[in-house]
Design a protein around this motif. Sequence first.
Motif, PDB file in Angstrom:
ATOM      1  N   GLY A  77      -7.380   4.793  -1.740  1.00  0.00           N
ATOM      2  CA  GLY A  77      -6.278   5.665  -2.098  1.00  0.00           C
ATOM      3  C   GLY A  77      -6.634   7.113  -1.816  1.00  0.00           C
ATOM      4  N   PRO A  98      -6.275  -0.142  -4.540  1.00  0.00           N
ATOM      5  CA  PRO A  98      -5.456   1.052  -4.741  1.00  0.00           C
ATOM      6  C   PRO A  98      -4.330   1.156  -3.715  1.00  0.00           C
ATOM      7  CG  PRO A  98      -7.526   1.640  -3.702  1.00  0.00           C
ATOM      8  CD  PRO A  98      -7.639   0.188  -4.073  1.00  0.00           C
ATOM      9  N   THR A  99      -3.212   1.716  -4.124  1.00  0.00           N
ATOM     10  CA  THR A  99      -2.163   2.103  -3.193  1.00  0.00           C
ATOM     11  C   THR A  99      -2.524   3.453  -2.586  1.00  0.00           C
ATOM     12  OG1 THR A  99      -0.848   3.276  -4.852  1.00  0.00           O
ATOM     13  CG2 THR A  99      -0.435   0.901  -4.583  1.00  0.00           C
ATOM     14  N   TYR A 120       0.816  -1.213   0.000  1.00  0.00           N
ATOM     15  CA  TYR A 120       0.000   0.000   0.000  1.00  0.00           C
ATOM     16  C   TYR A 120       0.853   1.268   0.000  1.00  0.00           C
ATOM     17  CZ  TYR A 120      -3.512   3.382   1.504  1.00  0.00           C
ATOM     18  OH  TYR A 120      -4.342   4.477   1.599  1.00  0.00           O
ATOM     19  N   LYS A 139      -0.059   2.836  -8.807  1.00  0.00           N
ATOM     20  CA  LYS A 139      -1.264   3.327  -8.140  1.00  0.00           C
ATOM     21  C   LYS A 139      -2.219   2.199  -7.721  1.00  0.00           C
ATOM     22  CE  LYS A 139      -1.131   7.849 -10.401  1.00  0.00           C
ATOM     23  NZ  LYS A 139      -1.816   8.794 -11.313  1.00  0.00           N
TER      24      LYS A 139
END
Length: 372
Positions: free
Chosen positions: A148, A115-116, A49, A93
């Motif tokens: 994110g 999502p990161t 993440y 991402k």
Amino acid sequence: MKLRYRFLTFVLLFGLFTFDAAPTFGQVGDIGNILQSGREDANTLARAYLEPFGSGFGASLNTGWTNTAKTHGKFGFDVTVSAGLAIVPDAAKSFNVNELGLQKLELEGTNPVSPTINGTDETGVLLAAYEEINGNREKLLEFNMPEGSGFGYVPAPMIKAGVGLVKDTELMLRYTPKTEIGDFGNFNLFGVGAKHGINQWLPGGKMLPVNLSVMFGYTNMEVGSDLDVPAEDVIDNQNDTYNQYNSSKWDGQSVALNTDAWTINALVGKSFPIISMYAGVGYEASNLSITTPGSYPTVVPNENFDPNSSDEETKPLKVDALDEPIDVSIDGDNGLRALAGFRLKFTVFHISGSYTLSNYSSYNLGVGISFR
């Protein structure tokens, strides 16, 4: 109450205030729930993440070291306040949880892409852990990965001072004492660098119409914040879970971020009365470490489970404590880079800007004062 990764919010907000055009957001992550998933899975998920944040933060810190290829004259100096802004590549991402090799957690649903921290502001995938207890498949825990930030950049603020010494050499320093920013946390920064003119060492070098120099810079930045993760946050089924701890067990929880970033560059440039321009090539590297001192609650099977007993201590599940569950070190996705920049000088006041082309390309904008 969900845990907020306030140290990340703090870093981003502090960087973002230097960019009037940057969006403002108060929450960039909510990854407290992963602490309950066990040491190995928690570290794996935290790394996946936060990886673009580590690379981007290092790239941002490696900007802003210089605004000309020319060094200061003897005892000349400058003080510059600037902010770097690294661009996160699209490929960084999001991540696929099925490719992480999780030990305890299982994907709930069919979409494994989450999502990161710099990905879309959509809730991440749903993960759960199960255990066979008395012939039944019991769910120990369940949580969504954090969304994110929706912001594909990583900013970093900095204050730099440079002073000219002998032999066309300039010493550069960065320093910010430990500073509290409201409820978001604290930070401190230290950096040292040097720039050395090499025209003097080349045959006919002093006759060249451009300035040639080499420079090196190293920056360390620490960020910290208190955390608050009580057992109530991780218990899904109060009736089936025995909590052997009182609330004081979770005192002293905190999170600490430490970033080391360094760069070395060869520069060429030309200075005119008002504008100076430069370009160069070099190498950069960085490392981000994240730790979570303190004890954190998790739910595990109760070895004293007795289906024929009504005692609290014999419930099928119990709260256990994980000490310092996250200890992650992330090397930045950095490497070779090319850079170009300018400085506009009006008497002692100057404005500077630069662009760095690398795996995590970045911008830097600064203002300051300079003499000689």
